[in-house]
Design a protein around this motif. Structure first.
Motif, PDB file in Angstrom:
ATOM      1  N   SER A  60      -9.654   3.332 -17.109  1.00 28.76           N
ATOM      2  CA  SER A  60      -9.277   2.020 -16.573  1.00 28.76           C
ATOM      3  C   SER A  60      -8.578   2.124 -15.222  1.00 28.76           C
ATOM      4  CB  SER A  60      -8.363   1.287 -17.562  1.00 28.76           C
ATOM      5  OG  SER A  60      -7.196   2.055 -17.841  1.00 28.76           O
ATOM      6  N   PHE A  61      -8.612   3.303 -14.610  1.00 26.90           N
ATOM      7  CA  PHE A  61      -8.002   3.470 -13.288  1.00 26.90           C
ATOM      8  C   PHE A  61      -8.760   2.630 -12.266  1.00 26.90           C
ATOM      9  CE2 PHE A  61      -7.884   5.785  -9.190  1.00 26.90           C
ATOM     10  CZ  PHE A  61      -6.523   5.670  -8.931  1.00 26.90           C
ATOM     11  N   LYS A  62      -8.021   1.890 -11.451  1.00 28.96           N
ATOM     12  CA  LYS A  62      -8.635   1.039 -10.428  1.00 28.96           C
ATOM     13  C   LYS A  62      -8.776   1.813  -9.123  1.00 28.96           C
ATOM     14  CE  LYS A  62      -8.690  -2.646 -13.057  1.00 28.96           C
ATOM     15  NZ  LYS A  62      -9.963  -3.181 -13.571  1.00 28.96           N
ATOM     16  N   GLN A  63     -10.004   1.933  -8.664  1.00 28.89           N
ATOM     17  CA  GLN A  63     -10.254   2.627  -7.402  1.00 28.89           C
ATOM     18  C   GLN A  63      -9.479   1.930  -6.285  1.00 28.89           C
ATOM     19  OE1 GLN A  63     -14.350   2.621  -6.270  1.00 28.89           O
ATOM     20  NE2 GLN A  63     -14.044   3.919  -4.476  1.00 28.89           N
ATOM     21  N   LEU A  64      -8.854   2.705  -5.417  1.00 30.24           N
ATOM     22  CA  LEU A  64      -8.061   2.135  -4.341  1.00 30.24           C
ATOM     23  C   LEU A  64      -8.951   1.483  -3.293  1.00 30.24           C
ATOM     24  CD1 LEU A  64      -5.373   4.918  -3.816  1.00 30.24           C
ATOM     25  CD2 LEU A  64      -5.369   3.003  -5.406  1.00 30.24           C
ATOM     26  N   LYS A  65      -8.454   0.390  -2.753  1.00 28.70           N
ATOM     27  CA  LYS A  65      -9.227  -0.334  -1.740  1.00 28.70           C
ATOM     28  C   LYS A  65      -9.389   0.515  -0.482  1.00 28.70           C
ATOM     29  CE  LYS A  65      -8.002  -4.952  -3.317  1.00 28.70           C
ATOM     30  NZ  LYS A  65      -7.387  -6.251  -2.987  1.00 28.70           N
ATOM     31  N   LYS A  66     -10.567   0.379   0.125  1.00 27.84           N
ATOM     32  CA  LYS A  66     -10.927   1.087   1.350  1.00 27.84           C
ATOM     33  C   LYS A  66     -11.031   2.599   1.152  1.00 27.84           C
ATOM     34  CE  LYS A  66      -8.609  -2.453   4.160  1.00 27.84           C
ATOM     35  NZ  LYS A  66      -9.807  -3.234   4.445  1.00 27.84           N
ATOM     36  N   HIS A  67     -11.102   3.026  -0.100  1.00 30.54           N
ATOM     37  CA  HIS A  67     -11.341   4.436  -0.426  1.00 30.54           C
ATOM     38  C   HIS A  67     -12.762   4.559  -0.993  1.00 30.54           C
ATOM     39  CE1 HIS A  67      -6.992   4.618  -0.111  1.00 30.54           C
ATOM     40  NE2 HIS A  67      -6.982   5.916  -0.328  1.00 30.54           N
ATOM     41  N   LEU A  68     -13.745   4.693  -0.139  1.00 31.06           N
ATOM     42  CA  LEU A  68     -15.147   4.813  -0.554  1.00 31.06           C
ATOM     43  C   LEU A  68     -15.547   3.693  -1.517  1.00 31.06           C
ATOM     44  CD1 LEU A  68     -15.266   8.700  -0.955  1.00 31.06           C
ATOM     45  CD2 LEU A  68     -16.429   7.358   0.799  1.00 31.06           C
ATOM     46  N   GLN A  69     -15.178   2.479  -1.174  1.00 34.85           N
ATOM     47  CA  GLN A  69     -15.535   1.300  -1.977  1.00 34.85           C
ATOM     48  C   GLN A  69     -16.948   0.844  -1.642  1.00 34.85           C
ATOM     49  OE1 GLN A  69     -12.219  -1.523  -1.302  1.00 34.85           O
ATOM     50  NE2 GLN A  69     -12.524  -2.062  -3.426  1.00 34.85           N
ATOM     51  N   LEU A  70     -17.696   0.484  -2.663  1.00 31.57           N
ATOM     52  CA  LEU A  70     -19.068   0.025  -2.465  1.00 31.57           C
ATOM     53  C   LEU A  70     -19.152  -1.497  -2.451  1.00 31.57           C
ATOM     54  CD1 LEU A  70     -19.855   2.980  -2.963  1.00 31.57           C
ATOM     55  CD2 LEU A  70     -21.756   2.158  -4.350  1.00 31.57           C
TER      56      LEU A  70
END
Length: 463
Positions: free
Chosen positions: A311-321
């Protein structure tokens, strides 16, 4: 720990109270005027304050100073503690406060992955205990005092991100937090404007070994070339190694891309665990390995950590699609740029862009000092080695990459722009549904952030 009141502070700093307000509670700390943002702040400052109007909204204030003040020159709600030396008094207060807590404190440094690793540790621990942590990538030394004061009686662990802008930064963080666990994610080529040389930068990162508790733990990426250059012979604590090599204490194998993240097998103590971590790239697996190793040291089992990572939320602007213009796929990686993170981003672009046209828009790498030309040429070599189908650079120094790519004979379209104004129109013309587009820059390059906004529509991966 009971609240610190003025009477306590007088004793802690070996000072003399100039008023009778002994029971006022100390809730915040500062050593610069602009850091005062709340009432009941202990302000440690030698500079004489004449104009009190800007501070009035934050009264009462407890002023700890070696300056002489006349009582009649002080506003009513300013409490003065006179000390022999303001700096010495400040550090007495810092050490006193930190020594009240016997909790695990994790300090994380590295060229790339600091913030993600810290957020992973925080996310895993928060399901079990109360955690105090630095805010996203806000790791300025000027914020350390308030981060320290955020540690309260209920806090059971603290996680601190320690950046290196110049030599001594990690050592300074250690004076505040006295970590029990230290992590070095990796060491690339950055902040050479103040560290002067790569060797100086490695040495600055290596200060981590000096600040960890003598009985503490150091977690390192054993496969990182520059980390291996740190002399660890005098480190008295435990060293935990992460990576893919058989000698690693936390080892990853069978690493593969999956929907919205990475799957891998974790090997530890002769056992195997199948894990998934949100976020793309092999580097994300290394971030997860460091986070798992840290929480394991604090008593969290690997299965529990694995469940939390889901459930970890990917950090914004870190290889976001995102869905991009003309039905393309956009990878927004505009949080930071170093050669280390550029390599990771290009590898993700290539993996996700199989059978697609791969376009890379790359900005300038900052904080390189006199090494700017050399490092941008190395970035060009990375681009040639990993490969793209179209290269677009934005910024005067970024053009060095483009020139070097051409000089090395890479036969792809290469475009150079001093700013992003004309980049959008070019992309509108060359991007289609069979294109995957990487935009890579740092948080300070507003032009690339605006360009990314123009190019994206809706997210493709979970936020």
């Amino acid at each position: 720990m009971k609240p610190i009141i003025v009477k306590d502070l007088v004793d802690i700093v070996s000072g003399e109270l100039m008023q009778d307000s002994v029971n006022e509670v100390v809730l915040h700390g500062a050593y610069r005027l602009k850091q005062v943002k709340y009432s009941n702040t202990a302000l440690f400052i030698s500079k004489r304050i004449v104009d009190w109007k800007k501070l009035e909204p934050f009264f009462p204030i407890i002023l700890v100073t070696d300056c002489d003040y006349r009582q009649k020159d002080l506003p009513r709600d300013v409490i003065v503690i006179k000390v022999a030396n303001t700096e010495e008094a400040y550090w007495k207060f810092v050490h006193y406060y930190r020594d009240q807590f016997k909790i695990p404190v994790v300090a994380i440094t590295g060229t790339s992955g600091k913030t993600t690793t810290k957020e992973m540790i925080k996310h895993i621990l928060s399901s079990e205990i109360k955690v105090s942590a630095t805010n996203l990538s806000s790791n300025s030394r000027t914020a350390f005092l308030q981060y320290l004061l955020n540690i309260e009686d209920e806090t059971e662990a603290a996680i601190i991100e320690t950046a290196v802008g110049s030599p001594g930064d990690v050592s300074n963080a250690g004076k505040y937090f006295k970590p029990t666990i230290g992590i070095i994610t990796n060491i690339g080529e950055h902040h050479l404007n103040y560290c002067k040389t790569l060797e100086g930068y490695i040495e600055a990162k290596g200060e981590m070994l000096q600040i960890i508790d003598p009985m503490g733990t150091l977690i390192i990426n054993t496969e990182d070339v520059n980390t291996s250059k740190i002399d660890m012979t005098n480190f008295s604590g435990r060293i935990i190694r992460i990576g893919q090599h058989a000698s690693c204490n936390f080892r990853a194998s069978n690493i593969r891309f999956s929907l919205n993240g990475m799957k891998f097998t974790l090997h530890h103590n002769m056992k195997k665990y199948d894990l998934f971590v949100p976020g793309f790239g092999e580097h994300q697996v290394y971030n997860a390995l460091a986070a798992i190793a840290a929480v394991y040291e604090m008593g969290i089992t690997i299965p529990k950590a694995a469940v939390q990572l889901l459930s970890f939320k990917q950090l914004k602007k870190h290889l976001q699609l995102f869905e991009g213009i003309n039905d393309s796929i956009l990878i927004d990686d505009t949080w930071s740029i170093t050669t280390t993170s550029l390599k990771a981003a290009l590898e993700v672009l290539n993996e996700l862009g199989k059978n697609k046209k791969k376009v890379a828009v790359i900005g300038t790498i900052t904080d390189l000092g006199s090494y700017g030309y050399i490092i941008h040429e190395r970035a060009g070599e990375l681009i040639v080695d990993i490969g793209v189908d179209v290269l677009i650079t934005v910024g005067k120094h970024a053009s060095i990459m483009a020139d070097h790519v051409v000089a090395l004979g890479m036969d792809v379209p290469v475009y150079k722009f001093n700013n992003s104004i004309n980049v959008y129109q070019l992309l509108k013309d060359i991007v289609d549904a069979n294109t995957i587009l990487l935009i890579k820059g740092d948080m300070y390059t507003k032009a690339l952030h605006e360009l990314a906004k123009q190019l994206k529509s809706s997210p493709l991966s979970s936020e």
